[in-house]
Motif scaffolding. Structure first.
Motif, PDB file in Angstrom:
ATOM      1  N   LEU A   1       0.616  -1.229  -0.025  1.00 51.10           N
ATOM      2  CA  LEU A   1      -0.003   0.125   0.200  1.00 51.10           C
ATOM      3  C   LEU A   1       0.730   1.358   0.028  1.00 51.10           C
ATOM      4  CD1 LEU A   1      -2.826  -0.931   2.484  1.00 51.10           C
ATOM      5  CD2 LEU A   1      -3.038  -1.136  -0.022  1.00 51.10           C
ATOM      6  N   GLY A   2       2.195   0.999   0.085  1.00 48.63           N
ATOM      7  CA  GLY A   2       2.985   2.302   0.189  1.00 48.63           C
ATOM      8  C   GLY A   2       2.615   3.108   1.380  1.00 48.63           C
ATOM      9  N   LEU A   3       2.531   2.606   2.377  1.00 50.84           N
ATOM     10  CA  LEU A   3       2.591   3.207   3.928  1.00 50.84           C
ATOM     11  C   LEU A   3       3.791   3.441   4.354  1.00 50.84           C
ATOM     12  CD1 LEU A   3      -0.141   0.721   5.635  1.00 50.84           C
ATOM     13  CD2 LEU A   3      -0.498   2.713   4.402  1.00 50.84           C
ATOM     14  N   ARG A   4       3.823   4.573   5.427  1.00 54.81           N
ATOM     15  CA  ARG A   4       5.050   4.880   6.003  1.00 54.81           C
ATOM     16  C   ARG A   4       5.694   3.992   6.833  1.00 54.81           C
ATOM     17  NH1 ARG A   4       4.606  11.303   7.647  1.00 54.81           N
ATOM     18  NH2 ARG A   4       4.594  12.246   5.509  1.00 54.81           N
ATOM     19  N   SER A   5       4.989   3.250   7.389  1.00 53.83           N
ATOM     20  CA  SER A   5       5.299   1.954   8.578  1.00 53.83           C
ATOM     21  C   SER A   5       4.697   1.034   8.668  1.00 53.83           C
ATOM     22  CB  SER A   5       5.298   3.099   9.862  1.00 53.83           C
ATOM     23  OG  SER A   5       5.472   2.059  10.871  1.00 53.83           O
ATOM     24  N   ASP A   6       5.268  -0.084   9.104  1.00 54.07           N
ATOM     25  CA  ASP A   6       4.514  -1.195   9.318  1.00 54.07           C
ATOM     26  C   ASP A   6       3.953  -1.236  10.709  1.00 54.07           C
ATOM     27  OD1 ASP A   6       6.748  -1.657  10.784  1.00 54.07           O
ATOM     28  OD2 ASP A   6       7.254  -3.444   9.635  1.00 54.07           O
ATOM     29  N   VAL A   7       3.853  -0.364  11.641  1.00 53.32           N
ATOM     30  CA  VAL A   7       3.080  -0.221  12.740  1.00 53.32           C
ATOM     31  C   VAL A   7       1.921   0.587  12.434  1.00 53.32           C
ATOM     32  CG1 VAL A   7       3.184   0.695  14.967  1.00 53.32           C
ATOM     33  CG2 VAL A   7       5.377  -0.201  13.945  1.00 53.32           C
ATOM     34  N   VAL A   8       0.783  -0.201  12.493  1.00 52.48           N
ATOM     35  CA  VAL A   8      -0.478   0.557  11.878  1.00 52.48           C
ATOM     36  C   VAL A   8      -1.809   0.209  12.589  1.00 52.48           C
ATOM     37  CG1 VAL A   8      -0.565  -1.084  10.135  1.00 52.48           C
ATOM     38  CG2 VAL A   8      -1.628   0.809   9.766  1.00 52.48           C
ATOM     39  N   LYS A   9      -2.544   1.083  12.540  1.00 48.54           N
ATOM     40  CA  LYS A   9      -3.861   0.742  13.024  1.00 48.54           C
ATOM     41  C   LYS A   9      -4.864   0.981  11.818  1.00 48.54           C
ATOM     42  CE  LYS A   9      -3.310   2.039  17.767  1.00 48.54           C
ATOM     43  NZ  LYS A   9      -3.571   3.089  19.249  1.00 48.54           N
ATOM     44  N   VAL A  10      -5.795  -0.123  11.699  1.00 49.90           N
ATOM     45  CA  VAL A  10      -6.921  -0.045  10.852  1.00 49.90           C
ATOM     46  C   VAL A  10      -8.127   0.152  11.114  1.00 49.90           C
ATOM     47  CG1 VAL A  10      -7.466  -1.311   8.450  1.00 49.90           C
ATOM     48  CG2 VAL A  10      -5.145  -1.742   9.307  1.00 49.90           C
ATOM     49  N   SER A  11      -8.826   0.975  10.250  1.00 52.27           N
ATOM     50  CA  SER A  11     -10.331   1.141  10.615  1.00 52.27           C
ATOM     51  C   SER A  11     -11.227   1.343   9.311  1.00 52.27           C
ATOM     52  CB  SER A  11     -10.511   2.336  11.619  1.00 52.27           C
ATOM     53  OG  SER A  11     -10.212   3.446  10.964  1.00 52.27           O
ATOM     54  N   GLU A  12     -12.440   1.129   9.569  1.00 54.40           N
ATOM     55  CA  GLU A  12     -13.296   1.170   8.204  1.00 54.40           C
ATOM     56  C   GLU A  12     -14.096   2.554   8.711  1.00 54.40           C
ATOM     57  OE1 GLU A  12     -13.309  -0.625   5.664  1.00 54.40           O
ATOM     58  OE2 GLU A  12     -11.871  -2.090   6.740  1.00 54.40           O
ATOM     59  N   ASP A  13     -14.301   3.148   7.617  1.00 54.59           N
ATOM     60  CA  ASP A  13     -15.090   4.461   7.399  1.00 54.59           C
ATOM     61  C   ASP A  13     -15.768   4.541   6.035  1.00 54.59           C
ATOM     62  OD1 ASP A  13     -16.217   6.998   7.843  1.00 54.59           O
ATOM     63  OD2 ASP A  13     -14.312   8.002   7.298  1.00 54.59           O
ATOM     64  N   GLY A  14     -17.173   3.921   6.182  1.00 58.64           N
ATOM     65  CA  GLY A  14     -18.064   3.802   5.268  1.00 58.64           C
ATOM     66  C   GLY A  14     -17.307   2.798   4.002  1.00 58.64           C
ATOM     67  N   LYS A  15     -16.982   3.301   2.934  1.00 60.58           N
ATOM     68  CA  LYS A  15     -16.410   2.681   1.843  1.00 60.58           C
ATOM     69  C   LYS A  15     -14.938   2.789   1.786  1.00 60.58           C
ATOM     70  CE  LYS A  15     -20.363   2.749  -1.157  1.00 60.58           C
ATOM     71  NZ  LYS A  15     -20.870   3.033  -2.671  1.00 60.58           N
ATOM     72  N   ASP A  16     -14.595   3.474   2.693  1.00 62.61           N
ATOM     73  CA  ASP A  16     -13.062   3.784   2.917  1.00 62.61           C
ATOM     74  C   ASP A  16     -12.427   3.017   3.786  1.00 62.61           C
ATOM     75  OD1 ASP A  16     -13.103   5.460   0.822  1.00 62.61           O
ATOM     76  OD2 ASP A  16     -13.137   7.296   1.957  1.00 62.61           O
ATOM     77  N   THR A  17     -11.004   2.324   3.708  1.00 69.34           N
ATOM     78  CA  THR A  17     -10.499   1.848   4.762  1.00 69.34           C
ATOM     79  C   THR A  17      -9.063   2.870   5.271  1.00 69.34           C
ATOM     80  OG1 THR A  17     -10.847  -0.275   3.847  1.00 69.34           O
ATOM     81  CG2 THR A  17      -8.794  -0.252   5.496  1.00 69.34           C
ATOM     82  N   VAL A  18      -9.228   3.059   6.591  1.00 68.02           N
ATOM     83  CA  VAL A  18      -8.276   4.107   7.059  1.00 68.02           C
ATOM     84  C   VAL A  18      -6.925   3.536   7.586  1.00 68.02           C
ATOM     85  CG1 VAL A  18      -8.081   6.289   8.689  1.00 68.02           C
ATOM     86  CG2 VAL A  18     -10.388   5.587   7.492  1.00 68.02           C
ATOM     87  N   PHE A  19      -5.999   3.763   7.537  1.00 72.33           N
ATOM     88  CA  PHE A  19      -4.708   3.381   7.817  1.00 72.33           C
ATOM     89  C   PHE A  19      -3.903   4.395   8.754  1.00 72.33           C
ATOM     90  CE2 PHE A  19      -5.726   1.007   4.465  1.00 72.33           C
ATOM     91  CZ  PHE A  19      -5.411  -0.126   4.532  1.00 72.33           C
ATOM     92  N   THR A  20      -3.908   4.284  10.012  1.00 71.59           N
ATOM     93  CA  THR A  20      -2.910   5.228  10.889  1.00 71.59           C
ATOM     94  C   THR A  20      -1.547   4.628  11.225  1.00 71.59           C
ATOM     95  OG1 THR A  20      -4.911   6.227  11.633  1.00 71.59           O
ATOM     96  CG2 THR A  20      -2.908   6.707  12.881  1.00 71.59           C
ATOM     97  N   THR A  21      -0.579   5.107  10.756  1.00 70.58           N
ATOM     98  CA  THR A  21       0.881   4.661  10.887  1.00 70.58           C
ATOM     99  C   THR A  21       1.561   5.455  11.773  1.00 70.58           C
ATOM    100  OG1 THR A  21       1.575   5.880   8.982  1.00 70.58           O
ATOM    101  CG2 THR A  21       0.967   3.632   8.371  1.00 70.58           C
ATOM    102  N   TYR A  22       2.445   4.847  12.437  1.00 69.86           N
ATOM    103  CA  TYR A  22       3.385   5.308  13.294  1.00 69.86           C
ATOM    104  C   TYR A  22       4.716   5.044  13.021  1.00 69.86           C
ATOM    105  CZ  TYR A  22      -1.081   5.475  15.825  1.00 69.86           C
ATOM    106  OH  TYR A  22      -2.421   5.924  16.263  1.00 69.86           O
ATOM    107  N   GLY A  23       5.400   6.042  12.931  1.00 74.58           N
ATOM    108  CA  GLY A  23       7.038   5.945  12.480  1.00 74.58           C
ATOM    109  C   GLY A  23       7.054   6.025  10.852  1.00 74.58           C
ATOM    110  N   TYR A  24       8.444   6.226  10.357  1.00 78.15           N
ATOM    111  CA  TYR A  24       8.481   6.780   8.974  1.00 78.15           C
ATOM    112  C   TYR A  24      10.047   6.313   8.634  1.00 78.15           C
ATOM    113  CZ  TYR A  24       8.118   9.327   4.810  1.00 78.15           C
ATOM    114  OH  TYR A  24       8.069   9.824   3.433  1.00 78.15           O
ATOM    115  N   GLY A  25      10.024   5.313   7.589  1.00 77.80           N
ATOM    116  CA  GLY A  25      11.431   5.224   7.082  1.00 77.80           C
ATOM    117  C   GLY A  25      11.721   3.605   7.431  1.00 77.80           C
ATOM    118  N   HIS A  26      12.948   3.312   6.923  1.00 83.68           N
ATOM    119  CA  HIS A  26      13.254   1.863   7.157  1.00 83.68           C
ATOM    120  C   HIS A  26      13.534   1.310   8.558  1.00 83.68           C
ATOM    121  CE1 HIS A  26      17.309   3.518   8.126  1.00 83.68           C
ATOM    122  NE2 HIS A  26      17.465   4.181   6.793  1.00 83.68           N
ATOM    123  N   GLY A  27      13.708   2.325   9.719  1.00 84.29           N
ATOM    124  CA  GLY A  27      13.628   2.231  11.125  1.00 84.29           C
ATOM    125  C   GLY A  27      14.864   1.479  11.785  1.00 84.29           C
TER     126      GLY A  27
END
Length: 352
Positions: free
Chosen positions: A290-316
Motif C-alpha cells: 500500500l506504500g504506507l510510511r510504517s508497518d506499525v499501523v492501526k486499521v479502521s473502516e469508514d464507510g467505503k474507505d479503509t483508514v490506515f494510521t501509521t506510526y513511524g517513518y522510514g526503514h527504521g
C-alpha cells in the motif's frame, strides 16, 4: 520562528571551559569553519561549547577501539584523497559530489557538504543536540563513502536522497540555518567508528516502540545496528491515509489475498496480520503493498474507505531523527544520542 534554546545544563563547565577548550583545539587541530552567513547569529556561541562536555572521553575512546577490520585496509580502500593516520585520525583532502539535477560533479569541503546534508535531512526546529548528532551521522556517511572509493557518476556521493543523502546547497537556502551551522561547527571533524572504520551511519525519520536491526531489514549482521527502544511520542509520529476499500483489495491481490479481507489487531489496536481466510499478510507486506510510511499501523473502516494510521517513518534502522530530538529534549548531548542508537561505537577525528 525558531525557538530559543536553554543551555543551563552546561553552566557547571564554565570554570573549566578554557582549559578544556585548549584541549579540544589541540585534538581537533583544525581552522575555524567558513560557512555561509545567515540571518540570525544570536546562538552562535552557545552551541560550540557543547562539544567539550565529552571531549575527554572521545579522545580516550579513540585508543580503546578494537583493531581495524580488513575492509579498511588500503588494498580495498584506494581513494587517493583519503587515508588513515597512525594515531587513529583520518585524512580527507576533498569530497566530490555529483549533482543529480545538473549532472555536474563538484569538489567541496567536507564540512560544507555536511552542512548541506544536515539542512536537507533535519528540521531547524529540532533541538541543538539532535542537530549535532545528525551532523556527525551525515559526516560519517560521507566519510565512509569516500573511503570505500566506489565512485558513481565520477563522485564520492550524490545529491539523490534515494541513493545517498538529501542535499540542499547552504548558500542558496532561503531560511535561517544558523542552528545547523552551529551544529556543524560544534562537531567539526568528528565521525562515528566501529572496529577502526567509519560506521554505516543509517538513520530514519521516526520509529514506534523500537528501532529495527540492520539484519532484520537488510540481512547480514552489523553489530552496532541493533534494535533499541524508541523514545519518541506516538502522537508526534502518526500519519493517517485512507483508501477506497475496493482499491485496498485490488492492491493486496499482489500479496495473494483475494475476496473479503479481515484485519486482525492486538488488544491495543495495532495490526498483527491481514487475511482472506486462507492466506495471511504481515504488516510489513501490507506496508509495501500500500506504500504506507510504517508497518506499525492501526486499521479502521469508514464507510467505503479503509483508514490506515501509521506510526513511524522510514526503514527504521539506526538513529531515529524524532527519537534523537526526544532524547535531546530530555537533556542528552549529541555524544550520548549517537552512542544510544549505534551500539558500541567509538569516535575519530577527520583532518582536512
Amino acid at each position: 520562528m525558531q525557538k530559543n534554546l536553554k543551555f543551563s545544563k552546561f553552566s557547571r563547565l564554565k570554570t573549566a571551559f578554557f582549559a578544556i577548550a585548549a584541549l579540544a583545539l589541540f585534538i581537533l587541530s583544525a581552522n575555524a569553519l567558513i560557512l555561509p552567513k545567515t540571518q540570525n547569529k544570536t546562538e552562535s556561541g552557545a552551541h560550540s561549547s557543547t562539544i567539550y562536555k565529552r571531549l575527554e572521553n572521545l579522545s580516550a575512546e579513540i585508543g580503546e577501539q578494537s583493531p581495524p577490520s580488513e575492509k579498511m585496509n588500503n588494498s580495498v580502500y584506494k581513494n587517493s584523497n583519503a587515508y588513515k593516520n597512525a594515531d587513529g585520525t583520518f585524512n580527507i583532502s576533498k569530497i566530490s559530489v555529483y549533482d543529480a539535477q545538473t549532472g555536474k560533479v563538484r569538489d567541496m569541503d567536507l564540512e560544507y557538504y555536511t552542512l548541506c546534508a544536515l539542512i536537507a535531512e533535519m528540521p531547524q526546529s529540532f533541538e541543538s543536540s539532535a542537530l549535532m548528532a545528525q551532523a556527525v551521522a551525515c559526516r560519517t556517511f560521507a566519510v565512509r563513502k569516500v573511503y570505500e572509493g566506489k565512485k558513481h557518476s565520477g563522485a564520492d556521493v550524490c545529491t539523490d536522497f534515494s541513493h545517498c543523502q538529501s542535499f540542499r546547497d547552504a548558500e542558496s537556502a532561503d531560511y535561517d540555518i544558523q542552528k545547523a551551522v552551529d551544529a556543524v561547527n560544534a562537531t567539526r571533524g568528528i565521525i562515528a567508528t566501529f572496529g577502526g572504520e567509519p560506521i554505516v551511519a543509517a538513520y530514519h525519520a521516526s520509529s514506534a516502540f523500537y528501532t529495527k536491526s540492520g539484519s532484520d531489514v537488510w540481512g547480514g549482521e552489523t553489530e552496532y545496528l541493533v534494535s533499541v527502544a524508541a523514545p519518541e511520542s506516538l502522537d508526534d509520529i502518526s500519519f493517517t491515509v485512507r483508501y477506497a476499500s475496493d482499491e485496498v483489495r485490488s492492491k493486496l491481490k499482489k500479496t495473494g489475498l483475494n475476496g473479503g479481507i479481515s484485519f486482525i489487531s492486538d488488544r491495543d489496536g495495532f495490526l498483527q496480520y491481514a487475511t482472506d481466510g486462507v492466506s495471511t499478510v504481515t504488516p510489513r507486506e501490507l506496508k509495501n503493498a500500500l506504500g504506507l510510511r510504517s508497518d506499525v499501523v492501526k486499521v479502521s473502516e469508514d464507510g467505503k474507505d479503509t483508514v490506515f494510521t501509521t506510526y513511524g517513518y522510514g526503514h527504521g534502522v539506526g538513529m531515529s531523527q524524532y527519537g534523537a530530538n526526544a532524547l535531546a529534549e530530555q537533556g542528552y548531548d549529541f555524544y550520548e544520542i549517537l552512542k544510544y542508537y549505534y551500539t558500541g561505537i567509538g569516535f575519530a577525528f577527520i583532518k582536512s
